[in-house]
Design a protein around this motif. Sequence first.
Motif, short mmCIF file in Angstrom:
data_model
loop_
_atom_site.label_atom_id
_atom_site.label_comp_id
_atom_site.label_asym_id
_atom_site.label_seq_id
_atom_site.Cartn_x
_atom_site.Cartn_y
_atom_site.Cartn_z
N THR A 111 -5.23 8.58 -12.40
CA THR A 111 -5.69 7.74 -11.30
C THR A 111 -6.34 6.45 -11.76
OG1 THR A 111 -7.82 8.91 -11.22
CG2 THR A 111 -6.06 9.74 -9.79
N ALA A 112 -6.31 6.18 -13.06
CA ALA A 112 -6.98 5.00 -13.60
C ALA A 112 -6.43 3.70 -13.01
CB ALA A 112 -6.86 4.97 -15.12
N GLY A 113 -5.15 3.61 -12.79
CA GLY A 113 -4.55 2.38 -12.28
C GLY A 113 -4.60 2.23 -10.78
N PHE A 114 -5.15 3.19 -10.07
CA PHE A 114 -5.13 3.15 -8.61
C PHE A 114 -6.48 2.80 -8.01
CE2 PHE A 114 -1.65 6.02 -9.74
CZ PHE A 114 -0.61 5.32 -9.16
N ILE A 126 0.84 -1.20 0.00
CA ILE A 126 0.00 0.00 0.00
C ILE A 126 0.87 1.25 0.00
CG2 ILE A 126 -1.61 1.35 1.41
CD1 ILE A 126 -2.89 -1.34 2.23
N MET A 127 1.94 1.22 0.78
CA MET A 127 2.85 2.37 0.82
C MET A 127 3.52 2.59 -0.54
SD MET A 127 2.52 3.81 3.68
CE MET A 127 3.91 4.90 3.70
N GLN A 128 3.91 1.52 -1.20
CA GLN A 128 4.52 1.64 -2.52
C GLN A 128 3.52 2.22 -3.52
OE1 GLN A 128 5.89 -2.33 -3.37
NE2 GLN A 128 7.97 -1.90 -2.65
N GLN A 129 2.27 1.75 -3.44
CA GLN A 129 1.24 2.27 -4.33
C GLN A 129 0.98 3.76 -4.05
OE1 GLN A 129 -2.06 -0.41 -3.69
NE2 GLN A 129 -1.55 -1.59 -5.53
N ALA A 130 0.98 4.13 -2.78
CA ALA A 130 0.76 5.53 -2.41
C ALA A 130 1.90 6.41 -2.93
CB ALA A 130 0.63 5.67 -0.89
#
Length: 107
Positions: free
Chosen positions: A93-96, A7-11
């Motif tokens: 933001t499409a990939g998130f 989650i941190m990496q995605q953020a």
Amino acid sequence: MKDLAQIMQQAQAMQAKMAEVQAKIEATEADGVAGAGLVRVKLKGKGELVSVTIDKSLMGDEPEIVEDLIKAAHADAKRRLDQAMEDAMRAATAGFGGLMPGFKLPF
């Protein structure tokens, strides 16, 4: 803990992407037109008025007409700019969408 790290990496990835999109938005320009092209305005990404062009044929008219056309051209450019920003944010933001279940972005 592995999920939290993911989650941190995605953020962090989303934060970098958002900074990129913000820079792109600030560099975007939109033209607004009113009076069948007699008045044109250009706005930058945050709504900054860059230029106003008034056809010489309008200069003999009453000032209120020219003022109204400038307002209409500005509104047209702002609408186009807002649409471009919305499209850029949607693409960024499409990939998130799967960041976290139930998590919704504020845009």
